[in-house]
Design a protein around this motif. Structure first.
Motif, PDB file in Angstrom:
ATOM      1  N   UNK A 247       0.833  -1.192   0.000  1.00  0.00           N
ATOM      2  CA  UNK A 247       0.000   0.000   0.000  1.00  0.00           C
ATOM      3  C   UNK A 247       0.876   1.254   0.000  1.00  0.00           C
ATOM      4  N   UNK A 248       0.415   2.284  -0.683  1.00  0.00           N
ATOM      5  CA  UNK A 248       1.141   3.542  -0.726  1.00  0.00           C
ATOM      6  C   UNK A 248       0.165   4.693  -0.766  1.00  0.00           C
ATOM      7  N   UNK A 249       0.686   5.908  -0.567  1.00  0.00           N
ATOM      8  CA  UNK A 249      -0.157   7.096  -0.573  1.00  0.00           C
ATOM      9  C   UNK A 249      -0.683   7.412  -1.969  1.00  0.00           C
ATOM     10  N   UNK A 250      -0.124   6.783  -2.978  1.00  0.00           N
ATOM     11  CA  UNK A 250      -0.625   6.984  -4.332  1.00  0.00           C
ATOM     12  C   UNK A 250      -1.960   6.276  -4.556  1.00  0.00           C
ATOM     13  N   UNK A 251      -2.273   5.286  -3.699  1.00  0.00           N
ATOM     14  CA  UNK A 251      -3.527   4.543  -3.836  1.00  0.00           C
ATOM     15  C   UNK A 251      -4.628   5.286  -3.076  1.00  0.00           C
ATOM     16  N   UNK A 252      -5.169   6.291  -3.707  1.00  0.00           N
ATOM     17  CA  UNK A 252      -6.124   7.169  -3.045  1.00  0.00           C
ATOM     18  C   UNK A 252      -7.380   6.439  -2.570  1.00  0.00           C
ATOM     19  N   UNK A 253      -7.740   5.346  -3.251  1.00  0.00           N
ATOM     20  CA  UNK A 253      -8.954   4.627  -2.882  1.00  0.00           C
ATOM     21  C   UNK A 253      -8.864   4.041  -1.479  1.00  0.00           C
ATOM     22  N   UNK A 254      -7.638   3.840  -0.976  1.00  0.00           N
ATOM     23  CA  UNK A 254      -7.451   3.248   0.347  1.00  0.00           C
ATOM     24  C   UNK A 254      -7.110   4.294   1.400  1.00  0.00           C
ATOM     25  N   UNK A 255      -7.176   5.568   1.053  1.00  0.00           N
ATOM     26  CA  UNK A 255      -6.927   6.616   2.041  1.00  0.00           C
ATOM     27  C   UNK A 255      -8.104   6.696   3.001  1.00  0.00           C
ATOM     28  N   UNK A 256      -7.842   7.153   4.197  1.00  0.00           N
ATOM     29  CA  UNK A 256      -8.912   7.288   5.184  1.00  0.00           C
ATOM     30  C   UNK A 256      -9.933   8.322   4.709  1.00  0.00           C
ATOM     31  N   UNK A 257      -9.454   9.369   4.055  1.00  0.00           N
ATOM     32  CA  UNK A 257     -10.372  10.390   3.548  1.00  0.00           C
ATOM     33  C   UNK A 257     -11.341   9.800   2.529  1.00  0.00           C
ATOM     34  N   UNK A 258     -10.826   8.945   1.637  1.00  0.00           N
ATOM     35  CA  UNK A 258     -11.685   8.332   0.618  1.00  0.00           C
ATOM     36  C   UNK A 258     -12.701   7.390   1.250  1.00  0.00           C
ATOM     37  N   UNK A 259     -12.268   6.618   2.236  1.00  0.00           N
ATOM     38  CA  UNK A 259     -13.180   5.690   2.898  1.00  0.00           C
ATOM     39  C   UNK A 259     -14.264   6.441   3.661  1.00  0.00           C
ATOM     40  N   UNK A 260     -13.888   7.535   4.302  1.00  0.00           N
ATOM     41  CA  UNK A 260     -14.879   8.342   5.011  1.00  0.00           C
ATOM     42  C   UNK A 260     -15.906   8.906   4.041  1.00  0.00           C
ATOM     43  N   UNK A 261     -15.407   9.343   2.872  1.00  0.00           N
ATOM     44  CA  UNK A 261     -16.309   9.912   1.869  1.00  0.00           C
ATOM     45  C   UNK A 261     -17.309   8.890   1.354  1.00  0.00           C
ATOM     46  N   UNK A 262     -16.931   7.602   1.435  1.00  0.00           N
ATOM     47  CA  UNK A 262     -17.809   6.527   0.981  1.00  0.00           C
ATOM     48  C   UNK A 262     -18.784   6.093   2.076  1.00  0.00           C
TER      49      UNK A 262
END
Length: 314
Positions: A247-262
């Motif tokens: 996992x890396x910061x380039x994988x935006x789909x796995x960021x906490x911000x993205x998960x919260x948005x979902x």
């Protein structure tokens, strides 16, 4: 008996993702289950990539997840400041001590020269050949290049017993060679900064990802040269995507911000990671604090942990 002092020390160079939270959660549980003190430190040494906005977002995400801290950039503490960018004088003082002991030398190798000796695909990392250790240079050459500073690594084995990985031993001079402790742009290297900070902040336990295991002997050498006691190390398995990539910061789909948005809740994220750590039997929402009484590091698997954000309860 010393009270346990642990830390989570992220780099504010992007939004945090599940892999960051994995190590943060385990480090937090290790400290909280022992009744210790949790420290949050921002490793913002790299001025080109670090952003205050990322640091602010990181702290907000951590608080939302229920992972608190007792000392940190926002609340201070007895070992402030808690941002590496504000601690450069400490790194420079340590560097000067090493220089006074004759352990440091300038390295004028360019990136192109180092790349020429870099390993090819499939090869292990090559040892720095020590080109500049005995290099005789005229003043004109020195004026044309800005040197990095390397530590002259003495021969010998550097060993320790990791809580998770077991016994580790490395001959630094043969397997790594002289390593950089200050970059050519004047930025102090991670290896030096992390040792200075953990020693100055009286960190007794360091829990971090398995990818940093091989760098630990370098840090043990620096602890010894600076006359400091090393902490107890725990290197936990990494989270990897189903395709095997880390996992890396380039994988935006796995960021906490993205998960919260979902619409994914903090309890769902914590419960999913707790399940992957074998702390609970099924992936179900749970608060981080609920995991403290039953936390057991021995339940962690040895190999990398495959995760898929689609499995998280929504």
């Amino acid at each position: 008996m010393r009270i346990m002092r642990g830390r989570f020390a992220p780099s504010p160079t992007g939004e945090i993702h599940l892999g960051n939270v994995w190590t943060a959660l385990l480090a937090w549980l290790q400290v909280r289950s022992a009744g210790g003190i949790m420290v949050l430190r921002m490793e913002d040494l790299d001025p080109e990539r670090s952003r205050q906005s990322y640091a602010d977002r990181l702290m907000a995400d951590m608080q939302w997840l229920g992972l608190d801290w007792d000392e940190g950039p926002d609340i201070g503490g007895p070992y402030a400041p808690y941002c590496q960018g504000q601690r450069r004088e400490l790194y420079q003082a340590a560097l000067e001590r090493l220089e006074a002991a004759g352990m440091v030398y300038p390295c004028y190798c360019t990136r192109a020269e180092l790349a020429a000796s870099a390993p090819h695909a499939g090869e292990t990392e090559r040892v720095y050949p020590g080109v500049c250790r005995q290099r005789k240079l005229d003043n004109a050459f020195k004026a044309a290049r800005r040197p990095a500073l390397r530590l002259a690594v003495p021969p010998g084995q550097y060993s320790f017993t990791d809580v998770q990985a077991g016994f580790v031993s490395q001959d630094l001079s043969q397997e790594v060679g002289d390593f950089v402790i200050r970059r050519s742009d004047g930025v102090h290297a991670y290896q030096l900064a992390v040792v200075v900070d953990d020693a100055a902040m009286d960190i007794t336990h360091v829990l971090r990802g398995y990818d940093l295991l091989s760098s630990t002997p370098r840090q043990l050498l620096l602890y010894r040269l600076l006359g400091q006691r090393a902490p107890v190390f725990t290197h936990v398995p990494l989270l990897i995507a189903p395709d095997g990539h880390r996992l890396s910061k380039r994988q935006q789909a796995l960021s906490i911000a993205a998960l919260r948005a979902q619409g994914v809740t903090a309890e769902a994220i914590i419960g999913y990671l707790a399940f992957k750590a074998n702390l609970i039997d099924v992936p179900q929402p749970v608060r981080a604090a609920e995991l403290i009484p039953s936390f057991d590091m021995t339940k962690l698997q040895a190999d990398s942990v495959i995760i898929d954000s689609r499995e998280i309860c929504r």
